[in-house]
Design a protein around this motif. Structure first.
Motif, mmCIF file in Angstrom:
data_model
loop_
_atom_site.group_PDB
_atom_site.id
_atom_site.type_symbol
_atom_site.label_atom_id
_atom_site.label_comp_id
_atom_site.label_asym_id
_atom_site.label_seq_id
_atom_site.Cartn_x
_atom_site.Cartn_y
_atom_site.Cartn_z
ATOM 1 N N ARG A 124 -14.857 11.634 -0.153
ATOM 2 C CA ARG A 124 -13.499 11.585 -0.713
ATOM 3 C C ARG A 124 -13.276 10.292 -1.492
ATOM 4 N NH1 ARG A 124 -9.643 15.156 1.407
ATOM 5 N NH2 ARG A 124 -10.715 17.159 1.710
ATOM 6 N N LEU A 125 -13.665 9.136 -0.928
ATOM 7 C CA LEU A 125 -13.462 7.873 -1.629
ATOM 8 C C LEU A 125 -14.363 7.768 -2.851
ATOM 9 C CD1 LEU A 125 -13.122 5.358 1.349
ATOM 10 C CD2 LEU A 125 -11.330 6.489 0.050
ATOM 11 N N GLY A 126 -15.476 8.487 -2.841
ATOM 12 C CA GLY A 126 -16.358 8.488 -4.008
ATOM 13 C C GLY A 126 -15.802 9.260 -5.180
ATOM 14 N N ARG A 127 -14.737 10.034 -4.945
ATOM 15 C CA ARG A 127 -14.115 10.793 -6.035
ATOM 16 C C ARG A 127 -12.946 10.059 -6.660
ATOM 17 N NH1 ARG A 127 -13.319 16.200 -2.653
ATOM 18 N NH2 ARG A 127 -11.622 16.467 -4.137
ATOM 19 N N HIS B 189 1.632 -0.148 2.235
ATOM 20 C CA HIS B 189 1.734 -1.529 1.767
ATOM 21 C C HIS B 189 0.533 -1.891 0.917
ATOM 22 C CE1 HIS B 189 5.249 -2.459 4.147
ATOM 23 N NE2 HIS B 189 4.698 -1.772 5.126
ATOM 24 N N HIS B 190 0.779 -2.601 -0.177
ATOM 25 C CA HIS B 190 -0.287 -3.145 -1.004
ATOM 26 C C HIS B 190 0.045 -4.607 -1.241
ATOM 27 C CE1 HIS B 190 -3.178 -3.934 -3.951
ATOM 28 N NE2 HIS B 190 -2.531 -3.516 -5.013
ATOM 29 N N VAL C 104 -6.535 0.205 -4.623
ATOM 30 C CA VAL C 104 -6.184 0.470 -3.231
ATOM 31 C C VAL C 104 -6.485 1.941 -2.953
ATOM 32 C CG1 VAL C 104 -4.336 0.568 -1.531
ATOM 33 C CG2 VAL C 104 -4.415 -1.303 -3.164
ATOM 34 N N TYR C 105 -7.258 2.198 -1.913
ATOM 35 C CA TYR C 105 -7.659 3.554 -1.557
ATOM 36 C C TYR C 105 -6.993 3.932 -0.236
ATOM 37 C CZ TYR C 105 -11.498 2.368 -4.754
ATOM 38 O OH TYR C 105 -12.236 1.949 -5.827
ATOM 39 N N GLN C 106 -6.643 5.192 -0.122
ATOM 40 C CA GLN C 106 -6.112 5.726 1.129
ATOM 41 C C GLN C 106 -7.121 6.740 1.653
ATOM 42 O OE1 GLN C 106 -3.591 4.371 2.405
ATOM 43 N NE2 GLN C 106 -2.772 5.666 4.005
ATOM 44 N N VAL D 36 -9.173 -1.532 0.354
ATOM 45 C CA VAL D 36 -8.820 -2.237 -0.879
ATOM 46 C C VAL D 36 -10.096 -2.770 -1.513
ATOM 47 C CG1 VAL D 36 -6.533 -2.877 -0.051
ATOM 48 C CG2 VAL D 36 -8.435 -4.457 0.281
ATOM 49 N N ARG D 37 -10.052 -2.837 -2.825
ATOM 50 C CA ARG D 37 -11.195 -3.325 -3.591
ATOM 51 C C ARG D 37 -10.681 -4.277 -4.660
ATOM 52 N NH1 ARG D 37 -15.729 0.242 -6.801
ATOM 53 N NH2 ARG D 37 -16.282 -1.293 -8.384
#
Length: 992
Positions: A757-760, A167-168, A414-416, A620-621
């Motif tokens: 991972r989120l930094g990539r 969901h977003h 949105v990040y997973q 989320v950002r």
């Protein structure tokens, strides 16, 4: 392509003997969607192993969640050609997962009726596959093994599309029933779209109530309830006042209108340079705002496909100009332009289809049409538009972004987070080691590492070439598995000198997954020599070196990647163990006010802020609002909720990547907010202004306020109440628990993996942001935290001290009337002891009902008084913000200082845990968690009635027998009262 259900029947364990000789001849019969298969019969075996696979056709994938797989275990009776029931297992379609996520699960056998007697477990691996090479099992062959006819197998229909989504931003066409939407004048239709009408002037949020207790923190640091006008109407007292019958999918944020301009491509552009080449780019201008695409070298038919979004409230012009220019070293050349009157631009309201781009003929400087054309789409929409997340926003345009280089750093995203696994490596032994020095036995140990994680076994000094360790090593790995497990056997030749004897590399993708505590079969791996050896040496070595290992991916645990006090997800790694959702959490990030300047630009203080929200695997950002101390975000996000004992975290950060220094600087933290889901009433809209409080070396400081709108909607009330009786963590945490040291080490590794991972991603979620949101340093020693936990503990014991003082006053006859009444009550309870417990429970019931009118109406927030942040000594702050290890001199003081902090950190944790238990006791009747208090109050009423009816002696006998029950009747999982108690909220959410 047909969708199939695969079932691997692994084996059974501890079956009930049924043949009269202490054994059974078991087989399994599978039923699914009108199809039936059977395994072979295992003669005289209470722990049979089949390892047989079956594939069912799925007739209609759309009804798959409502289907059930039934596995019946029978005992084959040869003499009478009959069968006897041993147990069954039923698995619903909601538990089916793809083959990549499937693991073998051991299900306890269930009874068929009240008088059935069963025991044991059945191991099954159930998954969905669309592999065309797999054929459905032949029921005739499988059933012929038991001499029975096969049922008719249904022909599968065409597979429907299967999508994996998270969901977003919601895009439903209808709003929930409990929401309201604002009034709007009837739209004017033009070109098939709604023509926009001027909006009424925005009204400032109305301050409704300010909460501040006399013993609480200053009013400026307290939570404030607001009454903003959102997309669903005005929010007053947590309820939406409906003002219009129209629906809105963005009912938790203020509706914002944007002018969207999609620049697709151009054709037949003229050549501008002497060489006949053209480096075109497009400049979109409206008033003082503009957006620029990248230039494409030497192309007269370029393609950009870029969307610009201009905030309508900032537009000061009525004409939109789209100019095509030629990039040049000295001065860019004008190619052509297209003009639009904003009064003629249509309004698009989702779920209308996106506006189709059109070709527009360019005009030269004189206004004459030229041959060249530009494909554009221009419309007015809101943040509900599909183009909103990927658009370049005028409120996020930076001075250095004229070429679009920094555009990816300011967009919403949105990040997973990756799915994390615990990797358990059991190093058993090694054989036939070949040391370099043949004159001595090696002192060997095994070093294992995955990525940056390194662990060692103990050093074995056995006089043998076959050392034995039998040690467990634990790591954290993330999907997709990129790093291999590398093990080296090393010989400690001397102090500080080690030699590698052998090495093996094992890809994690081939490691077996498990979701329970079943035994993993060990394997032997050959060790490779670290350097090349000659052929003669290889001929002399009759046997190669090898190592005995037991490796698995433990999916039955929840991999802790955040502080246990503020965990946002408690589900195990294996998706097959996930429970159904109990609700939906919706968050509207409205705006921020009074932000403290974080940087200087053009001689004045400013900030480039964005918000990050984290719950579960979804981060989320928001977009970055540049050069604004009162930014308006108005972005809405949703999450699925699986457990109410979880915490939503929202942080505000300053984007430091937009200046000349680029990515060399860290994003600065402005503040964060934590909200526990269990403290929210279902269906209520919480609109509050949260102060952003941070602690720095100079003390606590308010950095501004962030306005949020939050709603928790319950979709399954029964499941939500059932979660209060379940263990807080998955079963494996209690069956095979980790030590505190292991959890701290694994949590640190998990945070580093998630941050990497989120930094990539693009834009990257930087490491300092992930660590701040995950409270990575919450376990370090701090004098301030220790004092805060001590005073929390004293607050818990304060009622006991008050009761002791009151009893002392009774004994001293300070108040004769009260003393006489207490004596009468005491004599009555002595004469009638059966009234003691009913009276106590009835008293707590009445207190709970009385406290209902004083129940908290707002979520808890950071409390500076509880955190001991107001009167903290400067030396204590210097200690808290000191590095670890300390940077103070001399070396002796540093050693003692670090040792003190390490020991005191453990004491601080223990004191905090004790305080947490006491605060949970207080929350039983405080309505902090409305559902938990309602359950407890109801229990008190029922207990009072039951204890009044039943004799006290019988109750005491039952309790005593239950406490001294046989171990056979005990369970390794915590009991229901303990599970309920551990889910109660404490004041840890209010700790800085």
């Amino acid at each position: 392509m047909n969708l199939k259900l695969g079932v691997d029947v692994a084996g059974a364990h501890n079956l009930l003997p049924k043949d009269g000789h202490g054994s059974s001849s078991a087989f399994v019969e599978l039923h699914f969607d009108g199809q039936k298969y059977r395994t072979t019969v295992k003669e005289k075996d209470l722990d049979p192993v089949w390892d047989e696979s079956f594939y069912f056709n799925i007739s209609d994938p759309s009804i798959l969640p409502s289907l059930t797989l039934d596995a019946f275990v029978y005992n084959n009776v040869k003499g009478t050609n009959s069968r006897s029931f041993l147990g069954k297992v039923s698995i619903t379609g909601t538990s089916f997962v793809p083959y990549s996520d499937a693991v073998v699960l051991h299900y306890p056998l269930e009874k068929r009726g009240i008088f059935s007697r069963v025991r044991g477990e059945l191991g099954l691996k159930v998954y969905i596959t669309d592999d065309p090479t797999i054929k459905s099992s032949d029921p005739v062959v499988n059933m012929a093994r038991n001499s029975e006819t096969s049922p008719k197998v249904q022909e599968p229909v065409k597979k429907s599309e299967v999508r994996h989504t998270f969901h977003h931003l919601p895009h439903q066409t209808q709003a929930p029933a409990n929401t309201a939407v604002p009034a709007a004048p009837p739209p004017v239709m033009r070109y098939g779209y709604e023509q926009i009408k001027p909006d009424p002037p925005p009204q400032p949020p109305k301050l409704v109530r300010m909460y501040s207790e006399s013993s609480s923190q200053p009013v400026d640091y307290a939570l404030k309830e607001t009454s903003p006008y959102l997309g669903g109407g005005r929010v007053v007292g947590g309820r939406v006042i409906r003002t219009d019958k129209a629906s809105s999918t963005y009912d938790l944020v203020e509706k914002m209108h944007f002018l969207f301009v999609r620049v697709v491509k151009a054709r037949d552009l003229p050549s501008m340079d002497i060489t006949g080449s053209l480096d075109p780019y497009v400049e979109v201008r409206i008033g003082n705002y503009k957006g620029v695409t990248r230039h494409i070298e030497k192309n007269q038919n370029p393609m950009w496909n870029i969307v610009f979004a201009f905030s309508r409230e900032r537009m000061q012009a009525s004409v939109l100009e789209v100019v095509v220019k030629d990039k040049d070293l000295v001065k860019d050349d004008f190619v052509g332009l297209v003009r639009f009157d904003l009064n003629e631009v249509p309004l698009r309201v989702p779920p209308d289809s996106p506006l189709a781009p059109q070709w527009y003929r360019l005009e030269d400087k004189k206004g004459d049409r030229i041959k060249s054309e530009l494909m554009l789409a221009v419309w007015i929409g809101t943040q509900a538009d599909e183009a909103f997340p990927d658009a370049w926003h005028s409120d996020a345009a930076t001075p250095v972004d004229s070429t679009g280089a920094a555009s990816t750093l300011i967009r919403s995203k949105v990040y997973q987070a990756p799915r994390l696994w615990y990797v358990r490596v059991t190093v058993v032994e090694a054989q036939d080691l070949v040391p370099t020095d043949k004159t001595r036995f090696p002192d060997t140990y095994v070093k294992a590492h995955i990525g940056n994680q390194v662990m060692k076994t103990k050093t074995v000094q056995a006089r043998s070439l076959n050392p034995l360790w039998n040690e467990d090593l634990l790591f954290v790995a993330a999907e997709p598995f990129e790093d291999h497990l590398i093990l080296t056997v090393e010989d400690r030749v001397g102090p500080g000198k080690d030699e590698i004897l052998g090495r093996v590399s094992i890809p994690l993708s081939i490691v077996e997954k498990r979701a329970d505590d079943r035994i993993i079969h060990s394997r032997w791996f050959n060790l490779e020599k670290p350097v090349a050896v000659d052929v003669d040496q290889l001929k002399k070595d009759k046997f190669s070196m090898r190592i005995h290992l037991r490796i698995c991916l433990d999916g039955g645990y929840h991999v802790l990647d955040e502080s246990t006090h503020y965990s946002s997800d408690l589900r195990p790694t294996a998706k097959q163990l996930w429970k159904p959702t109990i609700g939906v959490l919706e968050l509207g990030i409205l705006n921020a006010v009074g932000l403290h300047p974080m940087k200087t630009r053009d001689g004045r203080g400013t900030s480039d802020t964005y918000c990050v929200a984290k719950y579960g695997h979804k981060w989320v950002r928001t977009r970055t609002i540049v050069d604004n101390l009162c930014p308006k975000y108005n972005e809405q996000y949703t999450w699925e909720v699986f457990d109410t004992a979880t915490v939503l975290t929202v942080g505000v950060f300053d984007n430091s990547q937009l200046g000349d220094k680029g990515s060399n600087t860290k994003d600065l933290k402005v503040g964060k907010v934590r909200i526990r889901i269990s403290t929210l009433e279902a269906g209520r809209v919480y609109t509050h202004s949260y102060p952003l409080l941070v602690l720095n070396p100079n003390g606590v400081k308010k950095m501004g306020e962030v306005h949020l709108a939050i709603r928790f909607s319950c979709t399954n009330f029964a499941n939500m109440l059932y979660t209060y009786t379940r263990p807080l963590l998955p079963k494996m945490h209690y069956v095979r628990p980790f030590s505190v040291m292991q959890l701290d080490m694994l949590r640190h590794q998990a945070v580093q993996i998630v941050a990497a991972r989120l930094g990539r991603a693009e834009p990257p979620l930087r490491k300092e942001v992930v660590e701040y949101m995950s409270d990575v340093d919450s376990h370090l020693w701090s004098m301030r935290r220790s004092k805060a936990n001590f005073f929390r503990l004293m607050m818990i014991f304060a009622p006991l001290f008050a009761v002791s003082k009151w009893f002392g006053d009774i004994c001293m006859w300070r108040n004769p009337i009260t003393t006489v009444l207490v004596h009468v009550l005491f004599i009555m309870l002595v004469c009638f002891p059966e009234l003691i417990l009913p009276t106590v429970f009835l008293y707590m019931f009445l207190i709970g009902i009385w406290n209902f009118r004083y129940r908290p109406r707002y979520p808890p927030h950071m409390n500076t008084k509880i955190s001991q942040a107001e009167g903290v000594h400067p030396d204590e702050l210097d200690e808290e913000f000191d590095t670890f290890p300390t940077s103070r001199n001399p070396d002796l003081v540093r050693m003692r200082y670090d040792r003190l902090r390490s020991v005191a950190g453990r004491i601080q944790t223990v004191v905090g845990d004790i305080a947490t238990q006491g605060e949970r006791m207080q929350s039983l009747l405080s309505w902090r968690d409305p559902r938990a208090t309602a359950i407890f109050v109801t229990f008190c009423l029922v207990a009072a009635i039951v204890l009044y009816v039943m004799p006290f002696q019988a109750i005491a006998a039952l309790i005593g027998l239950y406490m001294m029950r046989h171990p056979r009747f005990r369970h390794r999982l915590p009991s229901v009262p303990i599970n309920f108690f551990r889910r109660l909220p404490a004041r840890t959410d209010s700790m800085l």
